[in-house]
Design an enzyme around this catalytic site. Structure first.
Site, PDB file in Angstrom:
ATOM      1  CG  LEU A 163      -2.318   0.317   1.148  1.00  0.00           C
ATOM      2  CD1 LEU A 163      -3.061  -0.143   2.387  1.00  0.00           C
ATOM      3  CD2 LEU A 163      -2.500   1.793   0.941  1.00  0.00           C
ATOM      4  CD  GLU A 192      -1.074   5.507  -2.178  1.00  0.00           C
ATOM      5  OE1 GLU A 192      -0.163   5.900  -1.400  1.00  0.00           O
ATOM      6  OE2 GLU A 192      -2.080   4.915  -1.756  1.00  0.00           O
ATOM      7  CE1 TYR A 247      -3.935  15.137  -5.226  1.00  0.00           C
ATOM      8  CE2 TYR A 247      -4.761  15.280  -2.984  1.00  0.00           C
ATOM      9  CZ  TYR A 247      -4.924  15.510  -4.338  1.00  0.00           C
ATOM     10  OH  TYR A 247      -6.064  16.114  -4.794  1.00  0.00           O
ATOM     11  CG  HIS A 279     -12.595   8.515  -0.453  1.00  0.00           C
ATOM     12  ND1 HIS A 279     -12.096   8.907   0.756  1.00  0.00           N
ATOM     13  CD2 HIS A 279     -12.377   7.171  -0.533  1.00  0.00           C
ATOM     14  CE1 HIS A 279     -11.615   7.851   1.401  1.00  0.00           C
ATOM     15  NE2 HIS A 279     -11.769   6.788   0.637  1.00  0.00           N
TER      16      HIS A 279
END
Lengths: 373, 400
Positions: free
Chosen positions: A93, A95, A123, A164
């Site tokens: 997990l 990004e 981000y 979200h």
């Protein structure tokens, strides 16, 4: 990549650049031969990945929860089962790790298609995207290409909790070296994702999440055929806006989640006797100045619609470009209908924030019609 | 290109296959997985600062952490690269002082790390360097003038990463480690035995991408050597303000990979430790972290003033541990480096310096239209217009 649309039977278009209505016509033709089927945007995107992975085994899909689960929006549903865990797999997990690893894989012969789970969760990867994904081709004087697609479900309208629902397209559009696509129709979901995967440049693929479950009648075989023909001709629809609805009195320019809203506004305006043209931007980078300017020069009035905050936004850029190229044909200042310049609201408040039909029609009403001779 | 078509769907209850490979490779050392992962109690040192071979039982090695001494021909070739590396560093620093190049982050004092990094790899392997690793890139075979492109300021990089399998020099710290992870991952999916050596410094280990890269490499069981040159300073900030870990090598254990620490000014030990790491990674035991203890003898760059944050006495102390003097003394003592070898090597280094001097003293033409050429793989109308605008400006200027 050529800017000329190839003239396949499915997409031959009298109006240059009229991608969406060409598709609509193709769909109509298909309907008469019973090839049309009702498809969601989610399924169109999923099918695009299935087809791309079947055609080219360097296409690999990874991200968070994209494997067994099929993604939190199920866009990668079934890919791991069908192509195995070397072609579609879950990552830790992280990004930045996902994007950074994709850079290396793209350098070494792969065409990664990675998923950022939500707009605001991308981000942490921004440094990788801005400093490497966008610049690698340029920094290496063209020696390295990064054929990779970063899929980002974006924007609101689904009652999502905070972080979200961001409209983050401006960050990517502002970064030189990235292409930014955003489909608004089911057919474009398939068409544009195939083109993004084919592209030798990195593409930020912004998926309007509120449209994932919207259905449309599309001719999938026709779209596949169209793709095959475009690849053979070395062309694509990249950088081409579509005319989603023709009109004569004013032009609404929208993209992604705002296109259906703009179409709804145009439908209401038509009842009131005002003919609004709706342009679907499709590809924010590269931007189709030609189609937008041609429409605005003809109608003399324009409203740009986007969910993102208006300040220093893609909408601002579009307005600036219209002023630069259409000033003498404009009957009124170009208006923007965008989200307010506030952090995206909580679910019970988001309807105040989102550009709606009424706000669009108010802006249209404001286009100095009293000056119309 | 074909990817092995694994239809295997991961079973959450089963450890992934590379964990079994790790266990098997550890078994041959006769130690536990934990002992394999933990760095040796002291940095491995094979040649003392005085240039004397350290007795085997004092090299710092422990069971499972034993290292053979590379053969003489290899050591002589490595020494040659060391001499060239030092000469390159000092030549480039001189050219900065003369205003011929804008900036040069020198690896003076760290040349043993630079050389060992390049020589530990096979041709098909990849290296992912930082801005301070120019000497390593040159030792890997990249044309020195191409390496200097970014420092002379004519483009951001001057070499094709695919030609020698060297990533572009990275200034955003540790971001390049993930690119190395990706290259290794792609190779693994195709069943290739490529090893990646990804480099960073001590300060960089504080960055988030350091964590993500090590974790990804370990989870996917990728053949990546994370080579940390701990030169004690991140510009001005000393290591104690970056990390409270017992050593940077200890960080490896938390990711499930082996950590090693080695005297970063001892070329013999570096070669031995890195070669073993590369062999283990190639055999499928997953990633490793190697921390080299070294020292940045000069300022961060010419724009920095090291006297503001460290004592001259500390620099003098490290001068005594210089990697070049140490290697010369050792090889001369062993009879491996004869006078004629030393002369030949010095001449070679001088020739490389001359190439840099001449090359960097020559003005190069830059092509303003190239600014638009590599933004995308094919031109866009938007950039074509900007390119035409610049061309027009330039032609008007020329007509004046």
């Amino acid at each position: 990549m050529s800017r000329t649309l190839t003239t396949s039977s499915a997409t031959t278009s009298a109006t240059d650049g009229d991608v969406s209505s060409a598709t609509a016509r193709a769909a109509e033709q298909a309907a008469s031969t019973q090839e049309v089927q009702s498809l969601t945007l989610a399924k169109a995107l999923n099918t695009a990945m299935v087809d791309a992975m079947s055609a080219d085994d360097t296409v690999i899909v990874f991200g968070e929860d994209v494997g067994m689960l099929g993604g939190v929006f199920r866009i990668t549903d079934g890919l791991m089962r069908r192509f195995g865990s070397t072609r579609c797999f879950d990552t830790p997990l992280a990004e930045s790790g996902i994007i950074g690893m994709a850079v290396g894989m793209a350098m070494n012969g792969m065409r990664p298609v990675v998923e950022m789970q939500f707009d605001a969760f991308a981000y942490p990867a921004f440094e990788q995207i801005a400093s490497h994904v966008a610049k690698m081709h340029n920094r290496t004087r063209g020696a390295v290409t990064l054929p990779m697609v970063i899929r980002i479900p974006y924007a609101g309208g689904i009652g999502g909790v905070e972080h979200h629902c961001d409209s983050s397209e401006a960050y990517y559009a502002h970064t030189a070296g990235l292409k930014v696509y955003t489909p608004a129709t089911v057919a474009d979901g398939y068409r544009m994702l195939r083109e993004a995967i084919d592209s030798d440049d990195p593409v930020i693929f912004m998926e309007p999440k509120k449209l994932y479950w919207s259905k449309d009648a599309v001719d999938l075989e026709g779209l596949r055929q169209e793709h095959t023909e475009r690849v053979a001709a070395g062309s694509s629809t990249e950088g081409r806006a579509g005319v989603a609805r023709s009109g004569t009195d004013a032009t609404l320019i929208a993209y992604g989640p705002s296109v259906p809203t703009a179409l709804a506004a145009a439908a209401v305006a038509a009842e009131e006797g005002r003919s609004l043209e709706v342009i679907d931007v499709r590809s924010i980078v590269p931007f189709d100045d030609e189609t937008v300017a041609a429409s605005v020069r003809r109608t003399g009035r324009a409203v740009v619609i986007a969910e993102a905050h208006g300040f220093a936004s893609v909408a601002s850029e579009i307005v600036a470009r219209i002023q630069e190229s259409c000033f003498h044909q404009l009957a009124a200042p170009v208006r923007r209908v965008t989200g307010f310049d506030i952090p995206y609201p909580a679910p019970k408040l988001e309807h105040y924030y989102l550009p709606g039909v009424d706000r669009i029609l108010d802006a249209v009403d404001d286009l100095q019609w009293e000056d119309q001779s | 290109m074909t990817i092995s078509a694994t239809q295997h769907i991961p079973d959450a209850t089963e450890p992934p296959p590379h964990h079994r490979a790790l266990t098997e490779s550890v078994r041959k050392f006769g130690i536990s997985v934990e002992d394999y992962m933990l760095p040796a109690r002291h940095p491995i040192q094979m040649v003392s600062p005085e240039g004397v071979l350290v007795p085997a039982d004092e090299q710092g090695a422990q069971p499972g952490h034993e290292y053979p001494i590379p053969d003489e021909a290899e050591l002589l070739a490595a020494y040659e690269q060391l001499v060239i590396g030092r000469r390159v560093n000092d030549q480039n620093s001189a050219l900065v002082r003369q205003g011929r190049i804008a900036v040069y982050p020198s690896s003076h004092g760290q040349e043993a790390c630079q050389v060992a990094a390049a020589l530990a790899l096979a041709d098909g392997d990849w290296m992912f360097p930082t801005y301070r690793d120019s000497v390593a890139i040159m030792a890997r075979g990249v044309d020195p003038m191409q390496v200097m492109t970014s420092f002379r300021g004519t483009w951001h990089s001057g070499y094709d990463p695919h030609e020698h399998h060297v990533g572009i020099q990275s200034t955003p710290l540790t971001t390049q480690l993930l690119h190395g992870v990706g290259v290794a991952h792609a190779a693994k999916l195709r069943g290739e035995d490529t090893v990646v050596l990804a480099m960073c410094g001590d300060g960089a280990t504080s960055e988030g991408d350091f964590h993500e890269a090590l974790n990804f490499a370990a989870v996917f069981g990728l053949p990546v050597i994370f080579f940390v040159q701990n030169n004690r300073y991140a510009i001005s900030v000393p290591l104690a303000q970056q990390s409270a870990a017992p050593s940077l090598a200890h960080k490896a254990v938390g990711y499930g990979m082996a950590g090693e620490r080695v005297d970063g000014n001892d070329l013999v030990a570096l070669l031995s430790v890195l070669r073993r790491a590369v062999t283990l990674a190639r055999e499928g035991s997953g990633p490793l972290l190697v921390e080299a203890h070294t020292y940045r003898m000069q300022a961060h760059t010419n724009a920095d003033d090291a006297t503001r944050y460290r004592q001259d006495s500390e620099v003098a102390e490290w001068q005594e541990k210089d990697p070049l003097n140490r290697m010369r003394t050792y090889l001369t003592g062993q009879g491996v480096l004869r006078d004629e070898d030393a002369d030949r090597i010095d001449e070679h280094a001088e020739a490389v310096a001359a190439v840099l001097r001449e090359g960097l003293n020559t003005e190069v033409d830059v092509d303003p239209q190239e600014l638009f050429r590599h933004v995308f793989s094919s031109p866009t109308p938007h950039l074509d217009r900007q390119s035409a605008m610049l061309a027009e400006e330039i032609s008007r200027e020329a007509a004046r």
